[in-house]
Design a protein around this motif. Structure first.
Motif, PDB file in Angstrom:
ATOM      1  N   UNK A 194       0.814  -1.230   0.031  1.00 32.69           N
ATOM      2  CA  UNK A 194       0.074  -0.045  -0.090  1.00 32.69           C
ATOM      3  C   UNK A 194       0.857   1.086   0.051  1.00 32.69           C
ATOM      4  N   UNK A 195       0.345   2.556  -0.130  1.00 27.68           N
ATOM      5  CA  UNK A 195       0.870   3.631  -0.239  1.00 27.68           C
ATOM      6  C   UNK A 195       0.705   4.513   0.962  1.00 27.68           C
ATOM      7  N   UNK A 206      -2.691   6.261   2.516  1.00 30.30           N
ATOM      8  CA  UNK A 206      -3.189   6.873   1.600  1.00 30.30           C
ATOM      9  C   UNK A 206      -3.751   6.237   0.341  1.00 30.30           C
ATOM     10  N   UNK A 207      -3.547   5.005   0.273  1.00 28.75           N
ATOM     11  CA  UNK A 207      -3.856   4.302  -0.923  1.00 28.75           C
ATOM     12  C   UNK A 207      -5.151   4.624  -1.540  1.00 28.75           C
ATOM     13  N   UNK A 215       3.811  12.864  -2.958  1.00 32.02           N
ATOM     14  CA  UNK A 215       4.779  12.570  -1.920  1.00 32.02           C
ATOM     15  C   UNK A 215       4.679  11.302  -0.962  1.00 32.02           C
ATOM     16  N   UNK A 216       4.115  10.260  -1.507  1.00 27.36           N
ATOM     17  CA  UNK A 216       3.935   9.224  -0.810  1.00 27.36           C
ATOM     18  C   UNK A 216       5.018   8.111  -1.003  1.00 27.36           C
TER      19      UNK A 216
END
Length: 265
Positions: A194-195, A206-207, A215-216
């Protein structure tokens, strides 16, 4: 004599050793100034600018100074100095500088020695940053802890200012936590499914949130850290716990000894 009295205190009450060692840490700053740095070496994104002879000289000075603070562990301290010197011998890199297992009884100077060598190497400008980030793995007993708690703590450790990350109680955490640590040691990073975004030092998922994914990241990097596992378990237990691929990355399993009158003399 003085050494005999110290030895009697150690043998009669091991807990006093830890208090004694912690008091020594406060004295390191002034004593470490007596060590004269000959060259500057930076492990993070810089070119090594010292030869083997000069590097050996500095590490020998640090090892000798360590023996004034960590009592009765001469052989162990010599191996610890070698373990911290390995990344300079093998060349500069941005992954894991070295993964080290420190075994031995409580009160034998395991934690103190890591704090001390980190401080002295920083004073010598051999490593860029001072400090040790400690993670007690016994906090992560459930499978859900690996994703919800451990990854956030590990992220803070690997992206923080400390050069060394110490892991305690690996034998008491959930297997999923050990699996993540194995990926970190083997791949020198952890690929996430996931992000995440860093918000005030915390990893926030924040997926699938559109523009918020700027910025992930979907990976955690080792960032040139030393990874130190401290345990009372022996080498056989360590080898039975971790995979063969993990153990291929391990060059240093070093042990402290029980403190006695003889070891302090």
């Amino acid at each position: 004599n003085t050494k005999g009295k110290i030895g009697e205190k150690v043998v009669s009450n091991k807990d006093k050793i830890s208090s004694f060692n912690e008091q020594l840490v406060s004295n390191m700053s002034s004593d470490s100034k007596n060590i004269k740095a000959s060259k500057t070496v930076n492990i993070n994104n810089t070119k090594l600018n010292t030869n083997k002879e000069e590097l050996d000289k500095v590490f020998n000075l640090v090892e000798n100074t360590l023996s004034d603070y960590v009592l009765g562990q001469k052989e162990y301290l010599s191996k610890l100095a070698i373990a911290f010197k390995r990344p300079f011998v093998y060349g500069n890199k941005n992954g894991v500088s070295n993964t080290i297992f420190v075994t031995g009884p409580k009160g034998s100077g395991r934690h103190l020695s890591i704090k001390a060598i980190t401080k002295f190497l920083k004073e010598e400008k051999i490593i860029k940053r001072n400090g040790v980030y400690s993670i007690d793995l016994s906090k992560y007993k459930l499978e859900k802890d690996a994703e919800n708690l451990f990854l956030s703590d590990l992220y803070n450790a690997l992206y923080g200012s400390e050069q060394v990350v110490v892991f305690d109680n690996f034998e008491k955490c959930h297997q999923s936590v050990l699996d993540l640590l194995s990926k970190l040691v083997i791949d020198e990073k952890i690929k996430l499914n996931r992000r995440y975004m860093d918000q005030l030092g915390q990893m926030v998922d924040v997926t699938g949130k559109g523009n918020l994914t700027l910025n992930t990241t979907d990976e955690i990097l080792a960032n040139g850290k030393y990874l130190v596992f401290i345990t009372e378990k022996n080498e056989e237990y360590i080898k039975n716990t971790f995979s063969n691929n993990f153990m291929k990355k391990i060059n240093d399993i070093i042990s402290t000894v029980e403190l006695t009158r003889e070891s302090l003399s």
